[in-house]
Design an enzyme around this catalytic site. Structure first.
Site, PDB file in Angstrom:
ATOM      1  N   CYS A 245      -9.614   8.258  12.661  1.00 55.67           N
ATOM      2  CA  CYS A 245     -10.577   9.119  12.163  1.00 55.67           C
ATOM      3  C   CYS A 245     -10.061  10.338  11.243  1.00 55.67           C
ATOM      4  O   CYS A 245     -10.073  10.011   9.973  1.00 55.67           O
ATOM      5  CB  CYS A 245     -11.070   9.763  13.491  1.00 55.67           C
ATOM      6  SG  CYS A 245     -12.814  10.577  13.021  1.00 55.67           S
TER       7      CYS A 245
ATOM      8  N   HIS B 284     -12.670   5.088  16.814  1.00 51.14           N
ATOM      9  CA  HIS B 284     -11.433   5.597  17.766  1.00 51.14           C
ATOM     10  C   HIS B 284     -11.040   4.535  18.727  1.00 51.14           C
ATOM     11  O   HIS B 284     -11.631   4.498  19.824  1.00 51.14           O
ATOM     12  CB  HIS B 284     -12.119   7.130  18.527  1.00 51.14           C
ATOM     13  CG  HIS B 284     -11.968   8.111  17.705  1.00 51.14           C
ATOM     14  ND1 HIS B 284     -11.135   9.044  17.700  1.00 51.14           N
ATOM     15  CD2 HIS B 284     -13.159   8.639  17.179  1.00 51.14           C
ATOM     16  CE1 HIS B 284     -11.418  10.023  16.910  1.00 51.14           C
ATOM     17  NE2 HIS B 284     -12.512   9.694  16.654  1.00 51.14           N
TER      18      HIS B 284
ATOM     19  N   GLU C 116      -8.430   4.495  20.409  1.00 46.58           N
ATOM     20  CA  GLU C 116      -7.967   5.133  21.773  1.00 46.58           C
ATOM     21  C   GLU C 116      -9.121   5.534  22.758  1.00 46.58           C
ATOM     22  O   GLU C 116      -8.486   5.792  23.871  1.00 46.58           O
ATOM     23  CB  GLU C 116      -6.885   6.283  21.361  1.00 46.58           C
ATOM     24  CG  GLU C 116      -7.754   7.802  21.044  1.00 46.58           C
ATOM     25  CD  GLU C 116      -8.585   7.800  19.758  1.00 46.58           C
ATOM     26  OE1 GLU C 116      -9.116   8.861  19.514  1.00 46.58           O
ATOM     27  OE2 GLU C 116      -8.447   6.719  18.908  1.00 46.58           O
TER      28      GLU C 116
END
Length: 271
Positions: free
Chosen positions: A90, A218, A220
């Site tokens: 990002c 994302h 994560e």
């Protein structure tokens, strides 16, 4: 056995460093937050690098533009040329593009421009699907081409774009590692499956060597299977159902961990 060391590079305003450390460590890597206050040369002691999401330098001028001029990025670029893996997530992807590290070369070739969405503008967050594309990207090449991963996006400037035809050429050359898609794997046909209007549905672009990846979703934030979007369908949704129903045979790893596993596998092979 010595674990590969990963620096999670934090510029002021970055706010996804803890999740990134956790995801890397779940894949057997030794990760630590490397803040902007440390000497840049200390980055050379690491085997790989993660630039996490957030709002580096408050996204002044353009998202990632100021962080791209930080001395830390000069060291990252040098380490990338030496073959060490770098992933920007990002805001980290915006930094890599603004620094010219993706798609690679001596100049800035792409932009992560403001989202293009019908009847709205600005920051947009939602779950989407990305499809694995044929590439030599170290973060995705262990995955089956055409397979689909659900992940969340959260950005205001995520639209991969370039000079006319540039994104199409990158896709043909295998540098578009992930594309926005429908749950079944078909190409996204516009908003909301493509959440920002990116050309060729690009969700992630790598350099030609495959060791530097700029990814807008994302991963994560999708590392825990139990936290998967309730509206998801497909094999990951079925795995979540089995996990919550108490079935054995799952470690609770979500789809986002696949990206970090790719890094871990690459570092193990290269050890």
């Amino acid at each position: 056995m010595t674990r590969a060391r990963v620096a999670v590079v934090q510029f002021p305003g970055v706010n996804c460093e803890a999740e990134s450390v956790r995801a890397a460590e779940r894949c057997g890597l030794e990760a630590e937050v490397f803040r902007w206050t440390r000497p840049a040369d200390q980055l050379r002691d690491f085997d790989a690098y993660i630039l996490p999401g957030g709002f580096s330098y408050q996204d002044r001028v353009r998202a990632g533009a100021l962080a791209a001029k930080d001395p830390l990025v000069e060291v990252l670029a040098d380490q990338a040329r030496r073959g060490r893996p770098v992933i920007g997530i990002c805001n980290g992807a915006q930094v890599l593009v603004e620094a010219g590290m993706v798609p690679g070369g001596d100049t800035v070739e792409l932009a992560l421009a403001r989202n293009r969405m019908p009847d709205r503008s600005g920051y947009h967050a939602r779950w989407i699907y990305v499809r694995i594309e044929a590439s030599n990207c170290v973060f995705t090449r262990h995955l089956e081409n055409g397979s689909v991963l659900p992940m969340p996006v959260a950005h205001g400037e995520g639209r991969f774009t370039g000079e006319p035809g540039r994104m199409a050429r990158l896709a043909a050359e295998g540098q578009v590692a992930l594309r926005y898609a429908h749950a079944g794997g078909d190409d996204a046909q516009g908003f909301p499956e493509n959440p920002n209007g990116a050309e060729v549905n690009a969700a992630a672009v790598c350099n030609s060597a495959g060791n530097v990846l700029a990814i807008m979703p994302h991963p994560e934030r999708a590392q825990d299977l139990a936290g998967l979007w309730r509206g998801a369908t497909g094999r990951w949704a079925e795995a979540r159902r089995r996990l919550l129903a108490g079935f054995d045979g799952t470690d609770g790893a979500g789809p986002g961990l696949e990206i970090f596993r790719g890094l871990a596998q690459h570092l193990e092979v290269g050890a």
